[in-house]
Write a protein that holds these residues in place. Structure first.
Motif, PDB file in Angstrom:
ATOM      1  N   SER A 359       0.875  -1.251   0.024  1.00  0.00           N
ATOM      2  CA  SER A 359       0.008  -0.019   0.026  1.00  0.00           C
ATOM      3  C   SER A 359       0.758   1.205   0.047  1.00  0.00           C
ATOM      4  CB  SER A 359      -0.873   0.044   1.267  1.00  0.00           C
ATOM      5  OG  SER A 359      -0.126   0.029   2.441  1.00  0.00           O
ATOM      6  N   HIS A 360       2.142   1.204   0.733  1.00  0.00           N
ATOM      7  CA  HIS A 360       2.919   2.315   0.743  1.00  0.00           C
ATOM      8  C   HIS A 360       3.481   2.286  -0.488  1.00  0.00           C
ATOM      9  CE1 HIS A 360       3.176   1.017   5.150  1.00  0.00           C
ATOM     10  NE2 HIS A 360       2.206   1.920   4.940  1.00  0.00           N
ATOM     11  N   ILE A 361       3.894   1.449  -1.390  1.00  0.00           N
ATOM     12  CA  ILE A 361       4.293   1.440  -2.843  1.00  0.00           C
ATOM     13  C   ILE A 361       3.472   2.202  -3.833  1.00  0.00           C
ATOM     14  CG2 ILE A 361       5.494   0.065  -4.520  1.00  0.00           C
ATOM     15  CD1 ILE A 361       7.090   0.241  -2.048  1.00  0.00           C
ATOM     16  N   LEU A 362       2.214   1.785  -3.615  1.00  0.00           N
ATOM     17  CA  LEU A 362       1.114   2.482  -4.214  1.00  0.00           C
ATOM     18  C   LEU A 362       1.033   4.069  -4.212  1.00  0.00           C
ATOM     19  CD1 LEU A 362      -1.770  -0.313  -4.002  1.00  0.00           C
ATOM     20  CD2 LEU A 362      -0.302   0.085  -5.979  1.00  0.00           C
ATOM     21  N   SER A 363       1.125   4.278  -2.934  1.00  0.00           N
ATOM     22  CA  SER A 363       1.360   5.792  -2.546  1.00  0.00           C
ATOM     23  C   SER A 363       2.435   6.512  -3.125  1.00  0.00           C
ATOM     24  CB  SER A 363       1.182   5.940  -1.136  1.00  0.00           C
ATOM     25  OG  SER A 363       0.035   5.621  -0.464  1.00  0.00           O
ATOM     26  N   CYS A 364       3.734   5.849  -3.188  1.00  0.00           N
ATOM     27  CA  CYS A 364       4.731   6.406  -3.886  1.00  0.00           C
ATOM     28  C   CYS A 364       4.514   6.424  -5.341  1.00  0.00           C
ATOM     29  CB  CYS A 364       6.036   5.512  -3.508  1.00  0.00           C
ATOM     30  SG  CYS A 364       6.520   5.506  -1.835  1.00  0.00           S
ATOM     31  N   PHE A 365       3.917   5.602  -5.895  1.00  0.00           N
ATOM     32  CA  PHE A 365       3.737   5.777  -7.398  1.00  0.00           C
ATOM     33  C   PHE A 365       2.763   6.818  -7.733  1.00  0.00           C
ATOM     34  CE2 PHE A 365       5.420   1.457  -8.143  1.00  0.00           C
ATOM     35  CZ  PHE A 365       6.083   1.623  -9.412  1.00  0.00           C
ATOM     36  N   TYR A 366       1.747   7.065  -6.806  1.00  0.00           N
ATOM     37  CA  TYR A 366       0.746   8.288  -7.097  1.00  0.00           C
ATOM     38  C   TYR A 366       1.409   9.598  -7.103  1.00  0.00           C
ATOM     39  CZ  TYR A 366      -3.457  11.072  -6.142  1.00  0.00           C
ATOM     40  OH  TYR A 366      -4.612  12.088  -6.307  1.00  0.00           O
ATOM     41  N   GLU A 367       2.041   9.638  -5.981  1.00  0.00           N
ATOM     42  CA  GLU A 367       2.722  10.992  -5.837  1.00  0.00           C
ATOM     43  C   GLU A 367       3.650  11.303  -6.921  1.00  0.00           C
ATOM     44  OE1 GLU A 367       2.306  13.375  -3.446  1.00  0.00           O
ATOM     45  OE2 GLU A 367       0.555  12.244  -2.488  1.00  0.00           O
ATOM     46  N   GLU A 368       4.613  10.238  -7.188  1.00  0.00           N
ATOM     47  CA  GLU A 368       5.514  10.481  -8.319  1.00  0.00           C
ATOM     48  C   GLU A 368       4.873  10.915  -9.698  1.00  0.00           C
ATOM     49  OE1 GLU A 368       9.224  10.832  -9.983  1.00  0.00           O
ATOM     50  OE2 GLU A 368       8.857  10.853  -7.851  1.00  0.00           O
ATOM     51  N   MET A 369       3.849  10.316  -9.858  1.00  0.00           N
ATOM     52  CA  MET A 369       2.928  10.426 -11.269  1.00  0.00           C
ATOM     53  C   MET A 369       2.423  11.963 -11.255  1.00  0.00           C
ATOM     54  SD  MET A 369       1.370   6.779 -11.878  1.00  0.00           S
ATOM     55  CE  MET A 369       0.691   7.184 -13.522  1.00  0.00           C
ATOM     56  N   SER A 371       3.605  14.478  -9.385  1.00  0.00           N
ATOM     57  CA  SER A 371       4.682  15.653  -9.585  1.00  0.00           C
ATOM     58  C   SER A 371       5.151  15.401 -11.166  1.00  0.00           C
ATOM     59  CB  SER A 371       5.836  15.192  -8.667  1.00  0.00           C
ATOM     60  OG  SER A 371       6.394  13.902  -8.905  1.00  0.00           O
ATOM     61  N   GLU A 372       5.216  14.540 -11.951  1.00  0.00           N
ATOM     62  CA  GLU A 372       5.710  14.290 -12.853  1.00  0.00           C
ATOM     63  C   GLU A 372       4.506  15.006 -14.169  1.00  0.00           C
ATOM     64  OE1 GLU A 372       8.563  13.944 -14.244  1.00  0.00           O
ATOM     65  OE2 GLU A 372       9.453  13.624 -12.545  1.00  0.00           O
ATOM     66  N   GLY A 373       3.519  15.085 -13.589  1.00  0.00           N
ATOM     67  CA  GLY A 373       2.315  15.717 -14.427  1.00  0.00           C
ATOM     68  C   GLY A 373       1.507  14.541 -15.411  1.00  0.00           C
ATOM     69  N   ILE A 374       1.596  13.211 -14.638  1.00  0.00           N
ATOM     70  CA  ILE A 374       1.002  12.073 -15.254  1.00  0.00           C
ATOM     71  C   ILE A 374      -0.194  11.984 -14.680  1.00  0.00           C
ATOM     72  CG2 ILE A 374       1.405   9.711 -16.105  1.00  0.00           C
ATOM     73  CD1 ILE A 374       4.360  10.207 -16.068  1.00  0.00           C
ATOM     74  N   VAL A 406      10.462   3.436  -8.030  1.00  0.00           N
ATOM     75  CA  VAL A 406       9.222   3.902  -8.469  1.00  0.00           C
ATOM     76  C   VAL A 406       9.746   5.031  -9.571  1.00  0.00           C
ATOM     77  CG1 VAL A 406       7.513   5.401  -7.712  1.00  0.00           C
ATOM     78  CG2 VAL A 406       8.106   3.365  -6.421  1.00  0.00           C
ATOM     79  N   VAL A 407      10.760   5.834  -9.171  1.00  0.00           N
ATOM     80  CA  VAL A 407      11.128   6.995  -9.957  1.00  0.00           C
ATOM     81  C   VAL A 407      11.595   6.461 -11.582  1.00  0.00           C
ATOM     82  CG1 VAL A 407      12.778   8.853 -10.537  1.00  0.00           C
ATOM     83  CG2 VAL A 407      11.949   8.525  -8.258  1.00  0.00           C
ATOM     84  N   ALA A 408      12.265   5.522 -11.229  1.00  0.00           N
ATOM     85  CA  ALA A 408      12.589   4.696 -12.797  1.00  0.00           C
ATOM     86  C   ALA A 408      11.480   4.198 -13.546  1.00  0.00           C
ATOM     87  CB  ALA A 408      13.764   3.658 -12.417  1.00  0.00           C
ATOM     88  N   LYS A 409      10.628   3.416 -12.820  1.00  0.00           N
ATOM     89  CA  LYS A 409       9.373   3.226 -13.401  1.00  0.00           C
ATOM     90  C   LYS A 409       8.533   4.234 -14.092  1.00  0.00           C
ATOM     91  CE  LYS A 409       9.801  -1.438 -12.574  1.00  0.00           C
ATOM     92  NZ  LYS A 409       9.987  -2.588 -13.779  1.00  0.00           N
ATOM     93  N   VAL A 410       8.230   5.274 -13.266  1.00  0.00           N
ATOM     94  CA  VAL A 410       7.357   6.448 -13.865  1.00  0.00           C
ATOM     95  C   VAL A 410       8.394   7.217 -15.059  1.00  0.00           C
ATOM     96  CG1 VAL A 410       6.458   8.705 -13.021  1.00  0.00           C
ATOM     97  CG2 VAL A 410       6.176   6.811 -11.714  1.00  0.00           C
ATOM     98  N   ASN A 411       9.443   7.245 -15.125  1.00  0.00           N
ATOM     99  CA  ASN A 411      10.255   7.909 -16.165  1.00  0.00           C
ATOM    100  C   ASN A 411      10.087   7.023 -17.429  1.00  0.00           C
ATOM    101  OD1 ASN A 411      11.062   9.912 -14.573  1.00  0.00           O
ATOM    102  ND2 ASN A 411      13.019   8.839 -13.946  1.00  0.00           N
ATOM    103  N   LEU A 412       9.611   5.847 -17.378  1.00  0.00           N
ATOM    104  CA  LEU A 412       9.573   5.053 -18.616  1.00  0.00           C
ATOM    105  C   LEU A 412       8.332   5.221 -19.251  1.00  0.00           C
ATOM    106  CD1 LEU A 412      11.286   1.497 -17.460  1.00  0.00           C
ATOM    107  CD2 LEU A 412      12.123   3.462 -19.081  1.00  0.00           C
ATOM    108  N   LEU A 413       7.306   5.870 -18.498  1.00  0.00           N
ATOM    109  CA  LEU A 413       6.047   6.065 -19.160  1.00  0.00           C
ATOM    110  C   LEU A 413       6.048   6.999 -20.324  1.00  0.00           C
ATOM    111  CD1 LEU A 413       3.793   6.166 -15.753  1.00  0.00           C
ATOM    112  CD2 LEU A 413       4.254   4.070 -17.521  1.00  0.00           C
TER     113      LEU A 413
END
Length: 413
Positions: A359-369, A371-374, A406-413
């Motif tokens: 559940s904490h990992i899901l929150s990390c993905f949400y905040e990172e996306m 912040s990146e405008g996704i 998480v940051v590396a996964k979001v940057n691949l989107l």
């Protein structure tokens, strides 16, 4: 003629002599009577009076014939009260006194309680208590003013909002900072060690601390030191020691002039050489000048991460019920492991960072996306989170690398 003259003179001499003699005899007789406990009017007393008068009166026969009992009784010089009670004898019974005598008040009088006199010393005591309470209140307000200057409440809110799954760690950090920053006089610096597995938020907390204190005290009072960046492998240990020691001394001296408490955040401590750790240990001692005692050091490392992971996975059910007990247990396990690495960890406050759940990992993905405008699509977030590795224990999943990927996964989107 001579006979007449002598006859006339003798009564005069007798009258002049009889008054003092009678008085003396009277006193002695009364004393004898009182010694024997007889009343003056008793027959025995009268007989005793006659014996005393006959045996001890050494005046002429003419004078003794003129002295009589009637003349003594009608003396114009001394009178005695015959109604005097005889003194009590030894055999007389004494009146028994009651053990608890009662004090009786007259029926026609009003009863009043004893008046209470107010002491002036009581007023002085009340004044002293008031002064002491005022001083204590003033000292508490001063401590609050010192804490307000660093805005630790705002820092706590920021950390709770941006750091996931580390509630106890955040509360421990804020508590240590509040206790230390409340005053400017200390007997040792505050040293806090962040320990835990990779990706659980240690470096992120260090970055938040550096950002917060720089905004309040300026860049000159905060040092964010990365071991691999400031002291790379090709640099000599001596130069790293000299540079770090000089940097800390300059910041501490400037902060003392500005009446501030500097903050030193030292990341990647596990990559520091023993010589550099020894240099740091010298700044943590108590036998230093005052300006070096007023400082806060944050040590961030992955040391003890394996021990933390092992303890959490072995005590999943009990840790969920008693999180504070889990924190104390982790500190007990980490202390000997860190002290074995270097003795400086015997002088620090250890704050362990635990594993992050899914559940904490899901929150990390949400905040990172965000912040990146996704757009944070829940299905996409769930798909990305499932690509990470997890420890599975009693239907619970703990991320192996935390939010590090998480940051590396979001940057691949």
């Amino acid at each position: 003629m001579d006979g007449r003259k002598s006859a006339l003179k003798s009564p005069q001499k007798l009258s002049l002599l009889s008054s003092p003699v009678r008085a003396v005899i009277r006193l002695r007789r009364t004393a004898q009577i009182l010694k024997k406990g007889l009343l003056p009017g008793d027959p025995q007393a009268k007989l005793l009076q006659r014996q005393i008068s006959l045996g001890k009166a050494k005046v002429g026969s003419a004078s003794t014939s003129l002295l009589s009992q009637a003349s003594f009784e009608s003396s114009q010089y001394f009178t005695f009260d015959t109604s005097v009670q005889p003194p009590s004898t030894k055999g007389s019974k004494k009146k028994k006194r009651s053990k608890n005598p009662r004090v009786l008040y007259p029926e026609n009088s009003r009863k009043y309680l004893p008046t209470e006199h107010k002491s002036k010393a009581k007023r002085c005591l009340l004044l002293l208590v008031g002064i002491v309470c005022f001083q204590i209140l003033n000292a508490i307000e001063n401590l609050d003013d010192n804490v307000l200057k660093y805005d630790l409440d705002g820092l706590e809110k920021t950390m709770h909002r941006e750091v996931f799954g580390q509630t106890l760690a955040v509360e421990s950090i804020i508590g240590l900072l509040k206790d230390y920053l409340a005053t400017h006089i200390h007997n040792k610096p505050l040293v806090i060690s962040f320990n835990g597995p990779s990706g659980v938020g240690k470096s992120h907390v260090g970055w938040l601390l550096a950002k917060h204190f720089r905004s309040l005290m300026g860049h000159s009072s905060v040092l964010h030191y990365f071991a691999l960046h400031h002291c790379p492998d090709d640099a000599s240990a001596a130069s790293c020691q000299l540079e770090l020691s000089k940097t800390i001394s300059d910041i501490v001296t400037q902060a003392e002039i500005e009446e501030k408490i500097p903050l030193f955040i030292l990341d990647e401590v596990e990559f520091m050489s023993p010589a550099l750790l020894e240099t740091l240990s010298g700044f943590f001692q108590t036998n230093q000048t005052n300006e070096f005692l007023n400082a806060v050091y944050i040590l961030i490392s992955n040391l003890g991460g394996e021990e933390i992971t092992k303890v959490i996975l072995q005590n999943v059910s009990s840790n969920l019920l008693k999180p504070q007990r889990q924190l104390d247990q982790l500190r007990t396990v980490l202390r000997p492991v860190l002290s074995q690495r270097h003795p400086l960890w015997t002088l620090v406050e250890i704050v362990p960072f635990t594993l992050l759940e899914k559940s904490h990992i899901l929150s990390c993905f949400y905040e990172e996306m965000m912040s990146e405008g996704i757009y944070p699509d829940p299905n996409r977030i769930e798909r990305l989170a499932s690509q990470l590795n997890y420890y599975t224990k009693e239907e619970q999943q703990f991320a192996v690398t935390g939010c590090k990927q998480v940051v590396a996964k979001v940057n691949l989107l």
